[in-house]
Design a protein around this motif. Structure first.
Motif, mmCIF file in Angstrom:
data_model
loop_
_atom_site.group_PDB
_atom_site.id
_atom_site.type_symbol
_atom_site.label_atom_id
_atom_site.label_comp_id
_atom_site.label_asym_id
_atom_site.label_seq_id
_atom_site.Cartn_x
_atom_site.Cartn_y
_atom_site.Cartn_z
ATOM 1 N N GLY A 109 66.062 27.947 68.055
ATOM 2 C CA GLY A 109 65.808 28.296 69.444
ATOM 3 C C GLY A 109 65.162 29.660 69.603
ATOM 4 N N VAL A 110 65.722 30.675 68.943
ATOM 5 C CA VAL A 110 65.157 32.012 69.085
ATOM 6 C C VAL A 110 63.803 32.109 68.385
ATOM 7 N N GLY B 213 61.481 30.467 70.969
ATOM 8 C CA GLY B 213 61.372 31.211 72.214
ATOM 9 C C GLY B 213 60.818 32.611 72.053
ATOM 10 N N VAL B 214 61.257 33.311 71.019
ATOM 11 C CA VAL B 214 60.861 34.711 70.853
ATOM 12 C C VAL B 214 59.608 34.838 69.988
ATOM 13 N N MET C 133 56.618 31.998 71.155
ATOM 14 C CA MET C 133 56.152 32.046 72.542
ATOM 15 C C MET C 133 55.930 33.485 73.011
#
Length: 280
Positions: A227-228, A231-232, A235
């Motif tokens: 996820g990180v 997301g980080v 993105m």
């Protein structure tokens, strides 16, 4: 910098690094196709019994420069991929010192380029104003007949001293801009460094720390890591790098060509065309 990037891409670093690696002549790695040169067996009675593909007898305490057969200089001696940011900075800060060269004579070529860069400053200060003044004199001779008839010239006349002052200002702006723009491009290097550090932290905290705690903790840790990462890193960081690169293109790179001294842009407008025809 662009030349160094393309050279680094085109060089077979697997072969170069393997040429400075100690291997057992009787091992599985000896004779690998990754090495482009000829495999040479060294004297087994010298050193610890291992050899480099070029035939150097290893002792266990040899440096990369001692084992590399290229002899390009520096600590890498041509067998170690260079850090291009460090190489670029050292062209000006440490002339003639290339710690990780990619080709023979790289230090001499960089010194020549540095001398040419410094020599361009007096050329911009003195030679360019001289040629501009000669060009203006030729322009005045061509339009001499129009001036005798009393027509007003469209170009403003400038003396040689005014040209020199104007060129001195442009030269100072160019030199300072070249240094500041080059330093401004280092922000991309800083972003890549921050990107790698974030990836290391996410991997160690979400995956490495959960592996010894069982499959459930590893499963949850992998979900957090995925996820990180998406997301980080994939993105937010990619968008940040895109915006910085776009800003560098328009501000640092584009100002070398755009002078804003041409015709003002007038977008096509149906409304203005209709108003003009209505007025007539």
């Amino acid at each position: 910098m662009v030349v160094l990037i393309f050279m680094k891409w085109t060089i077979n670093w697997n072969s170069r690094m393997l040429s400075a690696t100690c291997l057992d002549p009787n091992g599985d790695g000896w004779g690998s196709s990754d090495y482009d040169g000829e495999w040479k067996v060294c004297d087994a009675d010298v050193g610890d019994g291992t050899c480099t593909p070029a035939g150097y007898s290893c002792t266990g305490s040899d440096t990369t420069a001692e084992k590399c057969p290229l002899n390009f200089g520096g600590s890498g001696d041509g067998c170690q991929p260079p850090n291009l940011i460090t190489t670029l900075i050292n062209i000006a800060l440490q002339p003639g010192n290339v710690d990780e060269p990619m080709y023979d004579g790289q230090a001499k070529i960089q010194n020549i380029l540095l001398i040419i860069a410094f020599a361009s400053v007096p050329i911009l200060l003195l030679a360019k104003p001289y040629f501009l003044s000669k060009q203006m004199e030729h322009h005045e001779v061509v339009h001499h007949d129009d001036e005798e008839e009393g027509e007003e010239g469209g170009d403003e006349e400038h003396g040689f001293g005014e040209i020199v002052i104007h060129q001195a200002i442009e030269t100072i702006e160019f030199v300072l801009g070249m240094v500041s723009n080059t330093a401004s491009y280092l922000r991309l290097w800083a972003l890549s460094l921050a990107h790698s550090e974030l990836a290391t932290v996410f991997w160690e905290k979400a995956m490495i720390s959960t592996l010894p705690q069982g499959w459930l903790a590893t499963y949850v840790g992998y979900g957090i890591f995925a996820g990180v990462t998406f997301g980080v890193l994939l993105m937010m960081d990619v968008l940040e790098c895109f915006l910085h690169a776009l800003r560098l293109h328009w501000v640092e790179f584009q100002n070398k060509f755009f002078a804003a001294d041409g015709i003002r842009f007038a977008p096509y407008s149906f409304k203005e065309i209709i108003n003009e025809h209505s007025a007539t």
